[in-house]
Scaffold this motif. Structure first.
Motif, PDB file in Angstrom:
ATOM      1  N   VAL A  32     -64.939  12.053  15.750  1.00 60.74           N
ATOM      2  CA  VAL A  32     -65.502  13.087  16.637  1.00 60.74           C
ATOM      3  C   VAL A  32     -65.302  12.640  18.080  1.00 60.74           C
ATOM      4  CG1 VAL A  32     -67.583  14.363  17.247  1.00 60.74           C
ATOM      5  CG2 VAL A  32     -67.220  13.643  14.869  1.00 60.74           C
ATOM      6  N   SER A  33     -64.338  13.237  18.752  1.00 56.58           N
ATOM      7  CA  SER A  33     -63.929  12.712  20.064  1.00 56.58           C
ATOM      8  C   SER A  33     -64.955  12.938  21.157  1.00 56.58           C
ATOM      9  CB  SER A  33     -62.589  13.328  20.467  1.00 56.58           C
ATOM     10  OG  SER A  33     -62.633  14.731  20.343  1.00 56.58           O
ATOM     11  N   ARG A  62     -46.530   3.101  17.827  1.00 54.77           N
ATOM     12  CA  ARG A  62     -47.364   2.505  18.871  1.00 54.77           C
ATOM     13  C   ARG A  62     -48.685   3.261  18.977  1.00 54.77           C
ATOM     14  NH1 ARG A  62     -42.710   2.454  23.660  1.00 54.77           N
ATOM     15  NH2 ARG A  62     -40.962   2.346  22.190  1.00 54.77           N
ATOM     16  N   VAL A  63     -49.751   2.523  19.241  1.00 54.76           N
ATOM     17  CA  VAL A  63     -51.022   3.146  19.622  1.00 54.76           C
ATOM     18  C   VAL A  63     -51.170   2.880  21.106  1.00 54.76           C
ATOM     19  CG1 VAL A  63     -53.514   3.180  19.262  1.00 54.76           C
ATOM     20  CG2 VAL A  63     -51.981   2.783  17.314  1.00 54.76           C
ATOM     21  N   MET A  64     -51.019   3.939  21.902  1.00 51.52           N
ATOM     22  CA  MET A  64     -50.905   3.758  23.357  1.00 51.52           C
ATOM     23  C   MET A  64     -52.200   4.172  24.060  1.00 51.52           C
ATOM     24  SD  MET A  64     -46.966   5.070  23.805  1.00 51.52           S
ATOM     25  CE  MET A  64     -46.831   4.615  25.533  1.00 51.52           C
ATOM     26  N   PRO A  65     -52.705   3.297  24.948  1.00 54.98           N
ATOM     27  CA  PRO A  65     -53.955   3.626  25.632  1.00 54.98           C
ATOM     28  C   PRO A  65     -53.769   4.765  26.637  1.00 54.98           C
ATOM     29  CG  PRO A  65     -53.025   1.592  26.505  1.00 54.98           C
ATOM     30  CD  PRO A  65     -52.149   1.998  25.366  1.00 54.98           C
ATOM     31  N   THR A  66     -54.860   5.490  26.888  1.00 50.68           N
ATOM     32  CA  THR A  66     -54.897   6.494  27.960  1.00 50.68           C
ATOM     33  C   THR A  66     -56.214   6.271  28.694  1.00 50.68           C
ATOM     34  OG1 THR A  66     -56.163   8.195  26.791  1.00 50.68           O
ATOM     35  CG2 THR A  66     -53.788   8.131  26.374  1.00 50.68           C
ATOM     36  N   GLY A  67     -56.541   7.152  29.617  1.00 49.72           N
ATOM     37  CA  GLY A  67     -57.844   7.073  30.264  1.00 49.72           C
ATOM     38  C   GLY A  67     -58.984   7.375  29.308  1.00 49.72           C
ATOM     39  N   GLY A  68     -58.665   7.897  28.124  1.00 49.17           N
ATOM     40  CA  GLY A  68     -59.688   8.206  27.116  1.00 49.17           C
ATOM     41  C   GLY A  68     -59.286   7.617  25.775  1.00 49.17           C
ATOM     42  N   HIS A  69     -59.218   8.449  24.755  1.00 50.49           N
ATOM     43  CA  HIS A  69     -58.818   7.960  23.433  1.00 50.49           C
ATOM     44  C   HIS A  69     -57.293   7.780  23.383  1.00 50.49           C
ATOM     45  CE1 HIS A  69     -62.868   8.423  22.153  1.00 50.49           C
ATOM     46  NE2 HIS A  69     -62.871   9.739  22.279  1.00 50.49           N
ATOM     47  N   PRO A  70     -56.828   6.844  22.539  1.00 48.82           N
ATOM     48  CA  PRO A  70     -55.390   6.532  22.543  1.00 48.82           C
ATOM     49  C   PRO A  70     -54.516   7.653  21.964  1.00 48.82           C
ATOM     50  CG  PRO A  70     -56.537   5.257  20.855  1.00 48.82           C
ATOM     51  CD  PRO A  70     -57.595   5.979  21.638  1.00 48.82           C
ATOM     52  N   VAL A  71     -53.249   7.588  22.321  1.00 48.47           N
ATOM     53  CA  VAL A  71     -52.229   8.477  21.768  1.00 48.47           C
ATOM     54  C   VAL A  71     -51.371   7.644  20.814  1.00 48.47           C
ATOM     55  CG1 VAL A  71     -50.155   9.817  22.305  1.00 48.47           C
ATOM     56  CG2 VAL A  71     -52.163   9.977  23.794  1.00 48.47           C
ATOM     57  N   GLY A 155     -55.867  12.050  20.540  1.00 45.53           N
ATOM     58  CA  GLY A 155     -57.232  11.974  20.030  1.00 45.53           C
ATOM     59  C   GLY A 155     -58.241  12.688  20.900  1.00 45.53           C
ATOM     60  N   GLU A 156     -57.766  13.640  21.726  1.00 47.20           N
ATOM     61  CA  GLU A 156     -58.696  14.316  22.643  1.00 47.20           C
ATOM     62  C   GLU A 156     -58.485  15.832  22.682  1.00 47.20           C
ATOM     63  OE1 GLU A 156     -59.827  11.102  25.957  1.00 47.20           O
ATOM     64  OE2 GLU A 156     -57.863  11.995  26.289  1.00 47.20           O
ATOM     65  N   GLU A 157     -57.841  16.381  21.660  1.00 46.21           N
ATOM     66  CA  GLU A 157     -57.585  17.821  21.695  1.00 46.21           C
ATOM     67  C   GLU A 157     -58.893  18.598  21.695  1.00 46.21           C
ATOM     68  OE1 GLU A 157     -56.736  21.900  20.662  1.00 46.21           O
ATOM     69  OE2 GLU A 157     -58.014  20.549  19.536  1.00 46.21           O
ATOM     70  N   GLU A 158     -59.858  18.108  20.927  1.00 49.62           N
ATOM     71  CA  GLU A 158     -61.120  18.856  20.793  1.00 49.62           C
ATOM     72  C   GLU A 158     -62.015  18.736  22.020  1.00 49.62           C
ATOM     73  OE1 GLU A 158     -61.131  20.945  18.667  1.00 49.62           O
ATOM     74  OE2 GLU A 158     -60.207  20.267  16.793  1.00 49.62           O
ATOM     75  N   GLY A 160     -60.408  19.124  25.083  1.00 49.85           N
ATOM     76  CA  GLY A 160     -59.598  19.751  26.124  1.00 49.85           C
ATOM     77  C   GLY A 160     -58.403  18.936  26.596  1.00 49.85           C
ATOM     78  N   SER A 161     -58.038  17.880  25.844  1.00 49.43           N
ATOM     79  CA  SER A 161     -56.833  17.092  26.151  1.00 49.43           C
ATOM     80  C   SER A 161     -56.756  16.646  27.608  1.00 49.43           C
ATOM     81  CB  SER A 161     -55.564  17.901  25.800  1.00 49.43           C
ATOM     82  OG  SER A 161     -55.566  18.278  24.454  1.00 49.43           O
ATOM     83  N   PRO A 162     -57.823  16.026  28.153  1.00 50.02           N
ATOM     84  CA  PRO A 162     -57.797  15.696  29.588  1.00 50.02           C
ATOM     85  C   PRO A 162     -56.717  14.691  29.978  1.00 50.02           C
ATOM     86  CG  PRO A 162     -59.668  14.640  28.489  1.00 50.02           C
ATOM     87  CD  PRO A 162     -59.077  15.610  27.506  1.00 50.02           C
ATOM     88  N   ASN A 163     -56.263  13.864  29.008  1.00 48.02           N
ATOM     89  CA  ASN A 163     -55.278  12.835  29.358  1.00 48.02           C
ATOM     90  C   ASN A 163     -53.872  13.145  28.867  1.00 48.02           C
ATOM     91  OD1 ASN A 163     -56.865  10.636  30.728  1.00 48.02           O
ATOM     92  ND2 ASN A 163     -58.109  10.990  28.899  1.00 48.02           N
ATOM     93  N   LEU A 164     -53.679  14.313  28.257  1.00 46.99           N
ATOM     94  CA  LEU A 164     -52.361  14.593  27.681  1.00 46.99           C
ATOM     95  C   LEU A 164     -51.305  14.852  28.756  1.00 46.99           C
ATOM     96  CD1 LEU A 164     -50.786  14.874  25.057  1.00 46.99           C
ATOM     97  CD2 LEU A 164     -51.210  17.333  25.179  1.00 46.99           C
ATOM     98  N   LEU A 165     -51.654  15.686  29.740  1.00 40.20           N
ATOM     99  CA  LEU A 165     -50.670  15.996  30.781  1.00 40.20           C
ATOM    100  C   LEU A 165     -50.231  14.731  31.531  1.00 40.20           C
ATOM    101  CD1 LEU A 165     -48.996  18.069  32.328  1.00 40.20           C
ATOM    102  CD2 LEU A 165     -50.993  18.518  33.772  1.00 40.20           C
ATOM    103  N   PRO A 166     -51.175  13.874  31.996  1.00 38.41           N
ATOM    104  CA  PRO A 166     -50.716  12.620  32.624  1.00 38.41           C
ATOM    105  C   PRO A 166     -49.897  11.756  31.674  1.00 38.41           C
ATOM    106  CG  PRO A 166     -53.136  12.819  32.751  1.00 38.41           C
ATOM    107  CD  PRO A 166     -52.623  14.073  32.128  1.00 38.41           C
ATOM    108  N   PHE A 167     -50.236  11.766  30.388  1.00 37.85           N
ATOM    109  CA  PHE A 167     -49.472  10.958  29.429  1.00 37.85           C
ATOM    110  C   PHE A 167     -48.040  11.477  29.314  1.00 37.85           C
ATOM    111  CE2 PHE A 167     -47.946   9.563  25.310  1.00 37.85           C
ATOM    112  CZ  PHE A 167     -48.363   8.238  25.267  1.00 37.85           C
ATOM    113  N   LEU A 168     -47.881  12.790  29.239  1.00 41.32           N
ATOM    114  CA  LEU A 168     -46.532  13.375  29.176  1.00 41.32           C
ATOM    115  C   LEU A 168     -45.748  13.015  30.436  1.00 41.32           C
ATOM    116  CD1 LEU A 168     -47.201  17.025  27.844  1.00 41.32           C
ATOM    117  CD2 LEU A 168     -46.338  15.069  26.540  1.00 41.32           C
ATOM    118  N   GLU A 169     -46.426  13.139  31.576  1.00 37.13           N
ATOM    119  CA  GLU A 169     -45.726  12.879  32.842  1.00 37.13           C
ATOM    120  C   GLU A 169     -45.311  11.412  32.961  1.00 37.13           C
ATOM    121  OE1 GLU A 169     -48.648  14.566  35.452  1.00 37.13           O
ATOM    122  OE2 GLU A 169     -47.577  16.490  35.582  1.00 37.13           O
ATOM    123  N   ALA A 170     -46.147  10.506  32.431  1.00 35.28           N
ATOM    124  CA  ALA A 170     -45.857   9.073  32.558  1.00 35.28           C
ATOM    125  C   ALA A 170     -44.864   8.582  31.508  1.00 35.28           C
ATOM    126  CB  ALA A 170     -47.160   8.275  32.449  1.00 35.28           C
TER     127      ALA A 170
END
Ligand SMILES: [Zn+2]
Length: 468
Positions: A32-33, A62-71, A155-158, A160-170
């Motif tokens: 539960v994220s 790879r389990v890659m860290p983000t500002g929240g839950h990993p990708v 791991g943050e879709e539920e 609102g995916s706050p870290n997905l866009l920065p992850f894609l960009e990086a």
């Protein structure tokens, strides 16, 4: 059917009795994220996802860290001349509450009548597994998958995916691909395949209207001091005409007119019962130039979501309130930019604000662009072939009137289309008690994804870049 496809479908057949155990193991992890108390479980689900991808044969996981839950990122790239697809999904789930409405505990999965019950069974753990199982089956048959494959499971879709866009960009290079495939989504009905081709964007503002610096006695100041609630009412009413056309200057700029093919496809989506009666309404409302369905799916909206101010307690209080507030959001369509729409709303409010009050307009969080695939996109034909091969029916295009930012992020950041290829069904209880997934659909989805992967390998020209 090619020998390779036949062998891969045989591999699905041979492995499918084990699919339920895998889904049960995945659902048993309460990822539960939104709940910090579940952070270790969310981590555990990331690790489980990574281990399952490794077991499927992925050489680079790879389990890659983000500002929240990993990708979780897994890559199986073996042929530089073959196309590359990036599969998107999520391993986090919604909270299970209210627990008393579940017939069986949400994280103790059970199979009844061919359905596996548990939180996340459909959204999105079956989706992630369907795609992994498909790649695994193609590799079992051919040694390697028919195309290069990357998985991107967040791991943050539920939340609102706050870290997905920065992850894609990086990670543009790591994720470089010719097509994204979303394993999160659904089909029109049980055994009724469909392809989601569009979703709407979002922009919104909060409006604050101020009059005097304190509430005033209406017997002393009424009629002589501007009333912020009346001023706000005039401002809001000025945003739309009586038939629902938005009057904010420039609101419709840049929106392409619907094509006859789009209008026909929208009207061809089967109706879901007598919706007006279910809603307790007698008629639809809105811009008569478009059908109600067009207004609900592919036209932009402007809605007041809330307004407040003044006295709301029992009885009477003869006050002239000092402030009034409203939240206004717009569902956007292709051609509209969220920041631009918010700026136009602000300019409109400032232009029409009555004398005697001051206004301030603040953009709301949650902005997103719309996503729209052209209906004649070649990859939609391949996807339709793959689904028809399993369901015996050709899927039809469907739209969601809501907002799903991820597809547009693949388009704008990676320059690729995002094909929704997922098999959740409307009765699966997403985000609700007694969520389930049909084991028969788990197998059908896997077979359809196998067919899609071979279809893409056989027609790489269908993988056209997305216009940004
Ligand atoms: Zn989901």
């Amino acid at each position: 059917m090619s020998d390779a496809l036949r062998a891969a479908l045989d591999a699905v057949e041979a492995r499918s009795p084990r699919y339920a155990d895998d889904l049960a193991a995945y659902v048993r992890i309460p990822s539960v994220s939104t709940d910090a108390a579940h952070a270790p479980d969310v981590e555990a689900a990331a690790r489980w996802t990574a281990e399952r991808l490794t077991r499927a044969g992925f050489p680079d996981v790879r389990v890659m860290p983000t500002g929240g839950h990993p990708v979780v990122v897994a890559r199986w790239h073996h042929d530089p001349s073959a196309p590359t697809v990036v599969v998107y999904g999520h391993y986090d789930v919604q909270p299970p509450e209210p627990l008393e409405l579940w017939d069986t505990p949400p994280f103790e999965p059970q199979v009844k009548d061919g359905k596996l019950y548990g939180r996340g069974a459909s959204d999105d753990k079956a989706g992630v597994l369907t795609a992994i199982q498909a790649v695994e089956a193609t590799a079992a048959a051919g040694g390697v998958p028919p195309v290069n494959v990357t998985f991107l499971i967040e791991g943050e879709e539920e939340v609102g995916s706050p870290n997905l866009l920065p992850f894609l960009e990086a990670n543009r290079e790591l994720l470089e691909a010719d097509l994204a495939i979303s394993a999160d989504g659904g089909i029109f009905g049980v055994g009724v395949p469909s392809l989601t081709v569009g979703s709407r964007g979002l922009a919104g503002v909060e409006i604050r209207v101020r009059g005097a610096n304190a509430d005033l006695h209406s017997g002393m100041y009424g009629g002589a001091v501007a009333n912020p609630l009346m001023a706000l009412s005039r401002i809001l009413a000025s945003m739309q005409d009586e038939e629902g056309r938005v009057l904010v200057e420039g609101f419709y700029d840049g929106i392409p007119e619907l094509t006859p093919a789009e209008r026909a496809a929208i009207e061809a989506v089967p109706a879901e019962g007598d919706e007006l009666a279910q809603l307790g309404l007698t008629e639809w409302w809105g811009d008569p130039a478009y059908s109600a369905r067009e207004r609900r799916l592919v036209r932009p909206t402007l809605e007041v979501n809330g307004m407040w101010g003044g006295y709301q307690g029992p009885g009477i209080k003869t006050v002239l309130p000092s402030e009034a507030h409203a939240k206004v959001t717009c569902r956007l369509v292709a051609g509209q930019e969220p920041d631009d729409v918010a700026a136009k709303l602000k300019a409109h409010v400032e232009r029409v604000a009555p004398r005697g009050v001051s206004v301030s307009v603040t953009p709301l969080a949650g902005k997103a662009r719309a996503y729209q695939m052209p209906l004649d996109l070649p990859v939609l034909e391949l996807a339709a072939d793959a689904m028809e091969g399993v369901f015996g029916k050709r899927p039809f295009p469907v739209w969601t009137g809501g907002t799903v930012p991820v597809a547009e992020q693949f388009q704008s950041v990676l320059g690729i289309w995002c094909l929704y290829f997922a098999f959740g069904e409307p009765d699966n209880g997403l985000h609700a008690p007694n969520e389930f997934f049909r084991l028969s659909t788990l197998k059908q989805g896997t077979e359809a994804t196998v067919r899609l992967l071979y279809g893409l390998a056989g027609d790489p020209g269908a993988l056209t870049p997305a216009r940004g």
